[in-house]
Motif scaffolding. Structure first.
Motif, mmCIF file in Angstrom:
data_model
loop_
_atom_site.group_PDB
_atom_site.id
_atom_site.type_symbol
_atom_site.label_atom_id
_atom_site.label_comp_id
_atom_site.label_asym_id
_atom_site.label_seq_id
_atom_site.Cartn_x
_atom_site.Cartn_y
_atom_site.Cartn_z
ATOM 1 N N ILE A 16 22.633 25.165 -13.364
ATOM 2 C CA ILE A 16 21.357 25.455 -12.733
ATOM 3 C C ILE A 16 20.274 25.099 -13.710
ATOM 4 C CG2 ILE A 16 22.229 27.331 -11.295
ATOM 5 C CD1 ILE A 16 20.839 29.249 -13.252
ATOM 6 N N PRO A 17 19.129 24.690 -13.176
ATOM 7 C CA PRO A 17 18.057 24.356 -14.100
ATOM 8 C C PRO A 17 17.372 25.619 -14.602
ATOM 9 C CG PRO A 17 17.336 24.056 -11.845
ATOM 10 C CD PRO A 17 18.754 24.508 -11.785
ATOM 11 N N SER A 19 14.087 27.782 -15.318
ATOM 12 C CA SER A 19 12.853 27.816 -14.547
ATOM 13 C C SER A 19 11.800 28.611 -15.305
ATOM 14 C CB SER A 19 13.109 28.432 -13.178
ATOM 15 O OG SER A 19 13.800 29.637 -13.324
ATOM 16 N N GLY A 20 10.591 28.542 -14.784
ATOM 17 C CA GLY A 20 9.513 29.254 -15.427
ATOM 18 C C GLY A 20 9.130 28.564 -16.726
ATOM 19 N N GLU A 83 14.818 40.038 -16.331
ATOM 20 C CA GLU A 83 14.121 39.070 -15.465
ATOM 21 C C GLU A 83 13.635 37.870 -16.273
ATOM 22 O OE1 GLU A 83 12.469 42.169 -12.031
ATOM 23 O OE2 GLU A 83 11.134 41.516 -13.631
ATOM 24 N N ALA A 86 16.628 35.758 -17.154
ATOM 25 C CA ALA A 86 17.122 34.999 -15.995
ATOM 26 C C ALA A 86 16.195 33.835 -15.654
ATOM 27 C CB ALA A 86 17.261 35.925 -14.794
ATOM 28 N N GLY A 87 14.948 33.907 -16.101
ATOM 29 C CA GLY A 87 13.994 32.845 -15.773
ATOM 30 C C GLY A 87 13.126 33.189 -14.590
ATOM 31 N N LEU A 88 13.182 34.437 -14.145
ATOM 32 C CA LEU A 88 12.361 34.837 -13.008
ATOM 33 C C LEU A 88 10.916 35.098 -13.420
ATOM 34 C CD1 LEU A 88 14.851 37.261 -11.237
ATOM 35 C CD2 LEU A 88 14.025 35.078 -10.353
ATOM 36 N N ARG A 89 10.729 35.506 -14.645
ATOM 37 C CA ARG A 89 9.379 35.793 -15.130
ATOM 38 C C ARG A 89 9.179 35.106 -16.473
ATOM 39 N NH1 ARG A 89 8.815 41.551 -16.119
ATOM 40 N NH2 ARG A 89 6.610 41.080 -16.217
ATOM 41 N N SER A 90 7.923 34.959 -16.817
ATOM 42 C CA SER A 90 7.598 34.312 -18.097
ATOM 43 C C SER A 90 7.514 35.368 -19.186
ATOM 44 C CB SER A 90 6.257 33.604 -17.994
ATOM 45 O OG SER A 90 6.237 32.782 -16.864
ATOM 46 N N LEU A 103 23.996 30.795 -14.361
ATOM 47 C CA LEU A 103 24.104 32.236 -14.551
ATOM 48 C C LEU A 103 24.157 32.957 -13.217
ATOM 49 C CD1 LEU A 103 21.135 33.749 -13.928
ATOM 50 C CD2 LEU A 103 20.531 32.610 -16.030
ATOM 51 N N TRP A 105 22.763 36.369 -11.442
ATOM 52 C CA TRP A 105 21.742 37.408 -11.565
ATOM 53 C C TRP A 105 22.001 38.476 -10.511
ATOM 54 C CZ3 TRP A 105 18.008 39.963 -13.890
ATOM 55 C CH2 TRP A 105 17.084 40.694 -13.127
ATOM 56 N N LEU A 106 22.138 39.700 -10.974
ATOM 57 C CA LEU A 106 22.253 40.823 -10.048
ATOM 58 C C LEU A 106 21.187 41.829 -10.442
ATOM 59 C CD1 LEU A 106 23.892 42.281 -7.774
ATOM 60 C CD2 LEU A 106 25.184 43.355 -9.586
ATOM 61 N N LYS A 109 17.888 45.028 -6.710
ATOM 62 C CA LYS A 109 18.014 44.781 -5.268
ATOM 63 C C LYS A 109 19.266 43.958 -5.019
ATOM 64 C CE LYS A 109 12.979 44.422 -5.229
ATOM 65 N NZ LYS A 109 11.887 43.432 -5.168
ATOM 66 N N ALA A 111 19.882 41.761 -2.585
ATOM 67 C CA ALA A 111 19.681 40.460 -1.924
ATOM 68 C C ALA A 111 20.527 40.342 -0.663
ATOM 69 C CB ALA A 111 19.962 39.309 -2.892
ATOM 70 N N ASP B 78 14.167 42.802 -0.330
ATOM 71 C CA ASP B 78 15.624 42.970 -0.521
ATOM 72 C C ASP B 78 16.184 42.151 -1.697
ATOM 73 O OD1 ASP B 78 16.223 40.347 0.333
ATOM 74 O OD2 ASP B 78 16.553 40.952 2.401
ATOM 75 N N GLY B 79 15.354 41.371 -2.361
ATOM 76 C CA GLY B 79 15.808 40.656 -3.554
ATOM 77 C C GLY B 79 16.293 39.233 -3.291
ATOM 78 N N THR B 80 16.275 38.806 -2.018
ATOM 79 C CA THR B 80 16.714 37.437 -1.705
ATOM 80 C C THR B 80 15.810 36.404 -2.384
ATOM 81 O OG1 THR B 80 17.579 38.188 0.410
ATOM 82 C CG2 THR B 80 17.220 35.830 0.196
ATOM 83 N N LEU B 86 16.604 31.242 -8.241
ATOM 84 C CA LEU B 86 17.661 30.877 -9.188
ATOM 85 C C LEU B 86 18.615 29.834 -8.599
ATOM 86 C CD1 LEU B 86 18.410 34.408 -10.662
ATOM 87 C CD2 LEU B 86 17.188 32.528 -11.746
ATOM 88 N N PRO B 88 20.029 26.150 -7.457
ATOM 89 C CA PRO B 88 19.978 24.893 -8.229
ATOM 90 C C PRO B 88 18.747 24.041 -7.937
ATOM 91 C CG PRO B 88 22.158 25.227 -7.323
ATOM 92 C CD PRO B 88 21.303 26.316 -6.758
ATOM 93 N N ARG B 218 6.334 32.660 -6.888
ATOM 94 C CA ARG B 218 6.782 32.873 -8.273
ATOM 95 C C ARG B 218 5.910 33.925 -8.954
ATOM 96 N NH1 ARG B 218 9.682 31.488 -12.208
ATOM 97 N NH2 ARG B 218 10.893 29.916 -11.124
ATOM 98 N N PHE B 221 6.676 37.813 -8.971
ATOM 99 C CA PHE B 221 7.600 38.485 -9.894
ATOM 100 C C PHE B 221 6.851 39.101 -11.084
ATOM 101 C CE2 PHE B 221 10.507 35.062 -8.185
ATOM 102 C CZ PHE B 221 11.211 35.927 -7.367
ATOM 103 N N ASP B 222 5.649 38.574 -11.365
ATOM 104 C CA ASP B 222 4.915 39.064 -12.546
ATOM 105 C C ASP B 222 4.164 40.358 -12.243
ATOM 106 O OD1 ASP B 222 5.687 37.140 -14.389
ATOM 107 O OD2 ASP B 222 4.287 35.687 -13.540
#
Lengths: 229, 222
Positions: A16-17, A19-20, A83, A86-90, A103, A105-106, A109, A111, B78-80, B86, B88, B218, B221-222
């Motif tokens: 996976i690439p 991100s962020g 987070e 995982a690359g979800l936040r900076s 990776l 990520w759990l 939540k 999902a 719900d976190g989706t 994430l 690809p 995006r 998330f912050d």
């Protein structure tokens, strides 16, 4: 600048690439056997939420076959840190380097869309992640959810939803697991499943960084405790 | 990426099929609003027909806003959304699929429903083609601009209150050209000009707004 090579561990494929703003360095090479076994490494990482800096100048390394148990009081920034990793936040500052193998990520939540069945949710996730959906049935069986696969997720208990979220770890093998409170709402049987999954993952040279207020159900030999806050 | 788009669109339609009220509400609201306009005016009043394109456009816009705040909300809650980011290829295919789903379930039925409602308002049948073409080009823009606004506000409490304030000013050019095409046809002029402009806006929106929505998501998330 020194670039770090993080090879894909045995038994894992796909990528996976990053991100962020987190940097992923696919890298040249370095003559260090210690660093070459790393799946995740941070350098002077500072993490915040809003205008508050929660963690400063943090250096973490997760190697192949290594489990890092991240512990700390509520509000110390464990979830924020995960987070960022995982690359979800900076990050506020610093750098994160991750393995090219991808990776899992759990988060807090699960999902899972409540209107869809467990199977439909997982099939959608497979399409999203470009992984083979044929592994879903076996993974559901293993986590004791085979009979519930056609049930809408909103009718499941909190523990069953958590198990359904954990099924993803078995569907698509990935070298690095970032798990935020994976044991939440699980019963004794569920805890045992997670213990087995973590053990097998570590034996395959995978690595994991897990936050949990409970003791993790794995052997202590590969466990590293990281206390923050 | 196509696989993710198809799966996400299928998921949108599947969830909508299990929540029929969510996508039946906007057309019902549209029907009521336009019918009240027709009932409020004098029978066979030529003024009513003159204002009909604007009424039909504003009615469609307000109806499309009704379920807009739910576009990304459930996935955020719900976190989706985290799993989407994430993936690809990132979330862009899913964002396109969600916007397409919103138009298929919201904008398209409104555009089709506008035809009988236009007749109710006394719009000449010769104008219906231009009106329909305008709505078919304009309603996707409602979904695109609305989707961008929904993405901007997904992490905010009471986003439903904020959404109209964000969307209504941005949608102005679409309403002007859409209603303008119908007005031009009613005056016996060529409606192609406003329709071409609408099509240009749509192409621009299709290229840019899903990217802007992804960037806004995006930030949530912050």
């Amino acid at each position: 600048m020194l670039l770090l090579k993080i090879p894909r561990p045995r038994g894992y494929a796909g990528s996976i690439p990053a991100s962020g703003t987190i940097a992923f360095l696919p890298l040249l090479s370095i003559h260090s056997t210690i660093l070459s076994d790393l799946l995740l490494r941070t350098e002077s990482l500072s993490v915040g939420r809003g205008d508050r800096v929660l963690l400063r100048e943090l250096t973490i390394a997760v190697g192949c076959g290594q489990l890092v148990h991240l512990r700390g009081r509520n509000g110390t920034g464990k979830t924020s840190l995960l987070e960022v990793l995982a690359g979800l936040r900076s990050p506020v500052s610093g750098k994160v380097e991750r393995t090219a193998g991808g990776l899992h990520w759990l988060g807090h939540k699960n999902a899972l869309n409540g209107d869809l069945s467990v199977l439909e949710n997982l099939q959608f996730w497979c399409a999203l992640q470009h992984c083979d959906a044929s592994a879903i049935a076996g993974a559901l069986e293993r986590l004791g959810l085979a009979k519930l696969r056609h049930r809408p997720c909103r009718t499941l208990s909190a523990g069953q939803k958590r198990r359904a979220a954990l099924v993803r770890l078995l569907i698509a093998p990935r070298p690095l697991w970032l798990l935020d409170e994976p044991l939440a709402a699980l019963d004794a049987e569920g805890l045992a499943y997670v213990g087995q999954m973590l053990d097998e993952h570590l034996q395959r040279d995978g690595g994991a960084l897990v936050t949990s207020h409970q003791a993790l159900p794995v052997g202590r030999d590969r466990l590293q405790l990281l206390e923050i806050g | 990426m196509l696989r993710a788009f198809a799966a996400a669109l299928r998921r949108e339609l599947r969830v909508a099929a299990r929540h029929k009220g969510d996508w039946l509400l906007p057309p019902l609201f549209y029907l009521i609003v336009v019918t009240l306009f027709a009932l409020g005016g004098k029978p066979n009043d030529p003024q009513l027909a003159a204002f009909a394109p604007a009424v039909l456009w504003v009615g469609a816009l307000l109806s499309a806003l009704l379920n807009l705040d739910r576009l990304f909300r459930a996935d955020f809650d719900d976190g989706t959304l985290e799993q989407m980011f994430l993936a690809p290829h990132g979330p862009i295919a899913v964002v396109y699929a969600k916007l397409s789903g919103h138009w298929l379930l919201g904008g398209l039925p409104l555009a089709l429903l506008a035809m009988p409602l236009a007749l109710q308002l006394g719009v000449p049948s010769a104008v219906l083609g231009s009106l329909l073409a305008g709505l078919l080009l304009g309603t996707p823009m409602l979904s695109l601009i609305g989707g961008f606004a929904a993405a901007l506000t997904v992490g905010l409490p009471r986003a439903a209150v904020l959404l109209p304030v964000l969307v209504l000013p941005l949608i102005g050019p679409v309403v002007i050209f859409g209603a303008g095409a119908a007005r031009a046809a009613a005056a016996g002029l060529d409606a192609a000009g406003p329709l071409y402009l609408l099509a240009s806006l749509l192409v621009l929106g299709l290229c840019l707004l899903p990217l802007a929505a992804t960037a806004a998501l995006r930030n949530s998330f912050d």
